[in-house]
Design an enzyme around this catalytic site. Structure first.
Site: not given
Length: 330
Positions: A53, A212-213, A215, A219-220
């Protein structure tokens, strides 16, 4: 904060995992330190990183940012369950990648230097190495544990049968083996339910979902588009996913609105309700994003809501098949 044991181990970890991939590329070092401090204020003690990373692959910039945060004292290292990974290339030479005994030794030493600590709490294989025998891998890992440089070992992106291979090889050496598996898992990607989750439950591994979303798609993203705001789901693979599943995402966001909750929080609350899940990895770029994610811990989804989510995002077993792992192994 809620805590749970990591798999069958005695290690207590928070049910939200602080992902640090954005530290360096997206979030400046000062802001990264602020986010980690705020995570501790919220009781988040489980931090996840990797030796690749950073700004460029192999730079290890993110580990260095965490290491400099540890040196500021205040019990920061002692309060943190520190997880990092190895496998992906950190250089151009052939032994600067994968899971040979040589790379395991060198990669661990390099991570310890960057993190400015004397041990790693959870050392994870970023991917399975199909060419290195398990006898070699476990021998190299055993040396690290005997030296006190690593306490626990985990996997990431393993198939169910890879988990079985790893655990049976560890058992033959009378070792604890793996205590966790880090997999992509969310409402839109439920393939781990076929074999990875059953294998993890059988062998006592805690499952740590990444993305968890999906990408940002969960997430709305559509609401943010209507409001004129930017979202991760607007670009790249996420945009392509949204284009293919727009009707489903519209229905999902409508359901979340009926519940009076943010779609991102519902997506993570659903993961927290799945048997065998330790906690999803959150990757906040700002303190505000970190603060908001804590809401997921206070949401309890009733059976009716869980059933509606299953209708929108069906599990991977074929229609009418038994639940995994008997979905096809009848």
């Amino acid at each position: 904060m809620e805590y749970t044991r990591l798999g069958r181990s005695g290690l207590s970890v928070s049910r939200l995992v602080l992902g640090t991939m954005n530290f360096g590329p997206q979030t400046a070092e000062k802001d990264s330190h602020t986010i980690m401090d705020r995570a501790h204020e919220h009781g988040v003690n489980f931090f996840d990183t990797a030796n690749v990373y950073g700004v460029e692959p192999g730079d290890g910039v993110t580990e260095e940012i965490i290491g400099r945060w540890f040196t500021t004292g205040g019990g920061r290292r002692e309060k943190t369950v520190l997880a990092t990974k190895l496998y992906l290339p950190t250089g151009d030479w052939p032994n600067e990648r994968f899971l040979s005994a040589l790379n395991i030794r060198r990669a661990c030493e390099a991570s310890l230097r960057r993190l400015q600590t004397d041990h790693i709490d959870l050392y994870q294989m970023h991917h399975v190495d199909r060419d290195t025998p398990w006898e070699e891998i476990w021998e190299a890992f055993s040396v690290l544990r005997q030296q006190g440089k690593v306490l626990y070992f985990g996997s990431s992106n393993f198939a169910g049968w890879h988990i079985a291979q790893a655990q049976e090889a560890a058992r033959s050496r009378h070792l604890l083996g793996l205590v966790s598996e880090q997999s992509i898992y969310n409402l839109m990607n439920r393939w781990v339910e076929l074999e990875v989750l059953p294998a993890a439950r059988h062998y006592g591994l805690g499952v740590i979902p990444w993305s968890p979303l999906h990408g940002g798609v969960l997430g709305g993203v559509l609401r943010k588009q209507r409001e004129g705001g930017a979202s991760r789901g607007d670009s790249g693979r996420s945009a392509a996913t949204l284009a293919r599943h727009r009707e489903t995402i519209e229905a999902y966001e409508k359901l979340c609105a009926e519940l009076g909750e943010d779609p991102a929080h519902i997506g993570m609350a659903w993961l927290l309700a799945q048997d065998g899940v330790t906690g999803p990895i959150i990757g906040p770029r700002t303190v505000e994003q970190l603060d908001g994610s804590l809401r997921a811990l206070r949401i309890t989804l009733d059976d009716g809501t869980l059933a509606r989510l299953d209708e929108l995002f069906p599990p991977p077993a074929p229609n009418g098949a038994k639940p995994a792992p008997e979905a096809y192994a009848w």
